[in-house]
Scaffold this motif. Structure first.
Motif, PDB file in Angstrom:
ATOM      1  N   PRO A  35       1.543 -28.462 -26.579  1.00  0.00           N
ATOM      2  CA  PRO A  35       1.227 -27.039 -26.791  1.00  0.00           C
ATOM      3  C   PRO A  35       0.828 -26.485 -25.329  1.00  0.00           C
ATOM      4  CG  PRO A  35      -0.497 -28.533 -27.767  1.00  0.00           C
ATOM      5  CD  PRO A  35       0.365 -29.638 -26.977  1.00  0.00           C
ATOM      6  N   LYS A  36       1.499 -25.134 -25.174  1.00  0.00           N
ATOM      7  CA  LYS A  36       1.143 -24.329 -24.029  1.00  0.00           C
ATOM      8  C   LYS A  36       0.902 -23.107 -24.597  1.00  0.00           C
ATOM      9  CE  LYS A  36       2.764 -27.276 -20.727  1.00  0.00           C
ATOM     10  NZ  LYS A  36       2.062 -27.610 -19.602  1.00  0.00           N
ATOM     11  N   SER A  37       0.345 -22.212 -23.653  1.00  0.00           N
ATOM     12  CA  SER A  37      -0.075 -20.628 -24.012  1.00  0.00           C
ATOM     13  C   SER A  37       0.983 -19.969 -24.205  1.00  0.00           C
ATOM     14  CB  SER A  37      -0.735 -20.236 -22.858  1.00  0.00           C
ATOM     15  OG  SER A  37       0.058 -20.155 -21.520  1.00  0.00           O
ATOM     16  N   ASN A  38       2.297 -20.263 -23.937  1.00  0.00           N
ATOM     17  CA  ASN A  38       3.519 -19.637 -24.129  1.00  0.00           C
ATOM     18  C   ASN A  38       4.455 -20.371 -25.284  1.00  0.00           C
ATOM     19  OD1 ASN A  38       4.239 -21.349 -22.166  1.00  0.00           O
ATOM     20  ND2 ASN A  38       5.467 -19.916 -21.286  1.00  0.00           N
ATOM     21  N   GLY A  39       4.164 -21.340 -25.665  1.00  0.00           N
ATOM     22  CA  GLY A  39       4.839 -22.187 -26.676  1.00  0.00           C
ATOM     23  C   GLY A  39       4.478 -23.494 -26.844  1.00  0.00           C
ATOM     24  N   ILE A  40       5.543 -24.198 -27.243  1.00  0.00           N
ATOM     25  CA  ILE A  40       5.643 -25.739 -27.289  1.00  0.00           C
ATOM     26  C   ILE A  40       6.569 -26.485 -26.255  1.00  0.00           C
ATOM     27  CG2 ILE A  40       5.880 -27.846 -28.743  1.00  0.00           C
ATOM     28  CD1 ILE A  40       5.251 -26.129 -31.047  1.00  0.00           C
ATOM     29  N   LEU A  41       6.314 -27.244 -25.342  1.00  0.00           N
ATOM     30  CA  LEU A  41       6.952 -28.060 -24.547  1.00  0.00           C
ATOM     31  C   LEU A  41       7.635 -29.241 -25.149  1.00  0.00           C
ATOM     32  CD1 LEU A  41       8.157 -28.127 -21.532  1.00  0.00           C
ATOM     33  CD2 LEU A  41       6.096 -29.389 -20.782  1.00  0.00           C
ATOM     34  N   LEU A  42       9.006 -29.457 -25.122  1.00  0.00           N
ATOM     35  CA  LEU A  42       9.722 -30.515 -25.727  1.00  0.00           C
ATOM     36  C   LEU A  42       9.347 -31.794 -24.956  1.00  0.00           C
ATOM     37  CD1 LEU A  42      12.737 -28.707 -27.090  1.00  0.00           C
ATOM     38  CD2 LEU A  42      10.832 -29.289 -28.493  1.00  0.00           C
ATOM     39  N   PRO A  43       9.446 -32.834 -25.577  1.00  0.00           N
ATOM     40  CA  PRO A  43       9.342 -34.249 -24.741  1.00  0.00           C
ATOM     41  C   PRO A  43      10.910 -34.619 -24.203  1.00  0.00           C
ATOM     42  CG  PRO A  43       9.354 -34.623 -27.195  1.00  0.00           C
ATOM     43  CD  PRO A  43       9.416 -33.113 -26.868  1.00  0.00           C
ATOM     44  N   LEU A  44      10.880 -35.265 -23.030  1.00  0.00           N
ATOM     45  CA  LEU A  44      11.958 -35.726 -22.422  1.00  0.00           C
ATOM     46  C   LEU A  44      12.708 -36.922 -23.708  1.00  0.00           C
ATOM     47  CD1 LEU A  44      10.602 -36.867 -19.089  1.00  0.00           C
ATOM     48  CD2 LEU A  44      12.278 -34.956 -19.649  1.00  0.00           C
ATOM     49  N   SER A  45      11.897 -37.512 -24.487  1.00  0.00           N
ATOM     50  CA  SER A  45      12.436 -38.414 -25.398  1.00  0.00           C
ATOM     51  C   SER A  45      13.202 -37.661 -26.456  1.00  0.00           C
ATOM     52  CB  SER A  45      11.573 -39.286 -25.988  1.00  0.00           C
ATOM     53  OG  SER A  45      10.436 -38.725 -26.539  1.00  0.00           O
ATOM     54  N   ILE A  46      13.242 -36.448 -26.605  1.00  0.00           N
ATOM     55  CA  ILE A  46      14.018 -35.612 -27.617  1.00  0.00           C
ATOM     56  C   ILE A  46      15.270 -35.500 -27.154  1.00  0.00           C
ATOM     57  CG2 ILE A  46      13.729 -33.190 -27.005  1.00  0.00           C
ATOM     58  CD1 ILE A  46      12.988 -32.524 -29.873  1.00  0.00           C
ATOM     59  N   ILE A  47      15.744 -35.798 -26.307  1.00  0.00           N
ATOM     60  CA  ILE A  47      17.217 -35.501 -25.598  1.00  0.00           C
ATOM     61  C   ILE A  47      17.810 -36.928 -25.845  1.00  0.00           C
ATOM     62  CG2 ILE A  47      18.410 -35.188 -23.360  1.00  0.00           C
ATOM     63  CD1 ILE A  47      15.843 -34.389 -22.060  1.00  0.00           C
ATOM     64  N   ARG A  48      19.184 -36.526 -26.439  1.00  0.00           N
ATOM     65  CA  ARG A  48      20.205 -37.475 -26.634  1.00  0.00           C
ATOM     66  C   ARG A  48      20.458 -38.417 -25.581  1.00  0.00           C
ATOM     67  NH1 ARG A  48      23.511 -37.260 -30.957  1.00  0.00           N
ATOM     68  NH2 ARG A  48      23.159 -35.141 -31.466  1.00  0.00           N
ATOM     69  N   ASN A  49      20.455 -39.582 -25.572  1.00  0.00           N
ATOM     70  CA  ASN A  49      21.041 -40.493 -24.787  1.00  0.00           C
ATOM     71  C   ASN A  49      19.687 -40.866 -23.724  1.00  0.00           C
ATOM     72  OD1 ASN A  49      23.610 -40.935 -25.632  1.00  0.00           O
ATOM     73  ND2 ASN A  49      24.252 -39.321 -24.519  1.00  0.00           N
ATOM     74  N   VAL A  50      18.495 -40.410 -23.875  1.00  0.00           N
ATOM     75  CA  VAL A  50      17.507 -40.443 -23.156  1.00  0.00           C
ATOM     76  C   VAL A  50      16.518 -41.570 -23.499  1.00  0.00           C
ATOM     77  CG1 VAL A  50      15.399 -39.601 -21.902  1.00  0.00           C
ATOM     78  CG2 VAL A  50      17.585 -38.145 -21.988  1.00  0.00           C
ATOM     79  N   GLY A  51      16.064 -40.943 -24.755  1.00  0.00           N
ATOM     80  CA  GLY A  51      15.255 -42.125 -25.477  1.00  0.00           C
ATOM     81  C   GLY A  51      13.820 -42.259 -25.160  1.00  0.00           C
ATOM     82  N   ASP A  52      13.190 -43.112 -25.812  1.00  0.00           N
ATOM     83  CA  ASP A  52      11.769 -43.407 -25.577  1.00  0.00           C
ATOM     84  C   ASP A  52      11.708 -44.186 -24.337  1.00  0.00           C
ATOM     85  OD1 ASP A  52       8.979 -42.897 -26.466  1.00  0.00           O
ATOM     86  OD2 ASP A  52       9.084 -44.941 -26.834  1.00  0.00           O
ATOM     87  N   SER A  53      12.292 -45.180 -23.931  1.00  0.00           N
ATOM     88  CA  SER A  53      12.055 -46.151 -23.020  1.00  0.00           C
ATOM     89  C   SER A  53      12.497 -45.444 -21.562  1.00  0.00           C
ATOM     90  CB  SER A  53      12.880 -47.499 -23.122  1.00  0.00           C
ATOM     91  OG  SER A  53      14.422 -47.166 -23.075  1.00  0.00           O
TER      92      SER A  53
END
Length: 104
Positions: A35-53
């Motif tokens: 959570p940020k003052s101007n919204g929600i910052l998405l995680p890197l892991s949400i990106i297709r072909n990136v993943g958790d590891s």
């Protein structure tokens, strides 16, 4: 995949409530929604072909050796450490390096 459907529903709901959804950033995003003052910052892991590891490798490198100075610094430090060409292309497509762009 069920989780991606749920994620889309949650993000659509946030947008519907005028909560800005901020694209992932190579130097700011983690593996969680932030959570940020101007919204929600998405995680890197949400990106297709990136993943958790891959996201964990990127975050670990950033925490151990500091923020990435530019795209070339990122590639030099991360390529081959669980980060391959396809992952880098997906990161580019997701605009995670846009904070490096300097038009001045």
């Amino acid at each position: 995949e069920i989780s991606s459907i749920k994620t889309k529903e949650y993000l659509d709901e946030a947008r519907g409530k005028d909560i800005m959804v901020l694209k992932p950033d190579i130097n700011k995003s983690s593996n969680q929604y932030i959570p940020k003052s101007n919204g929600i910052l998405l995680p890197l892991s949400i990106i297709r072909n990136v993943g958790d590891s891959s996201a964990k490798e990127i975050i670990k490198e950033r925490e151990e050796k500091g923020l990435f100075k530019d795209f070339f610094d990122f590639v030099a430090r991360c390529y081959g450490r669980g980060i391959n060409k396809k992952t880098i292309e997906s990161l580019i497509d997701a605009s995670v390096f846009s904070s490096f762009v300097n038009f001045s």
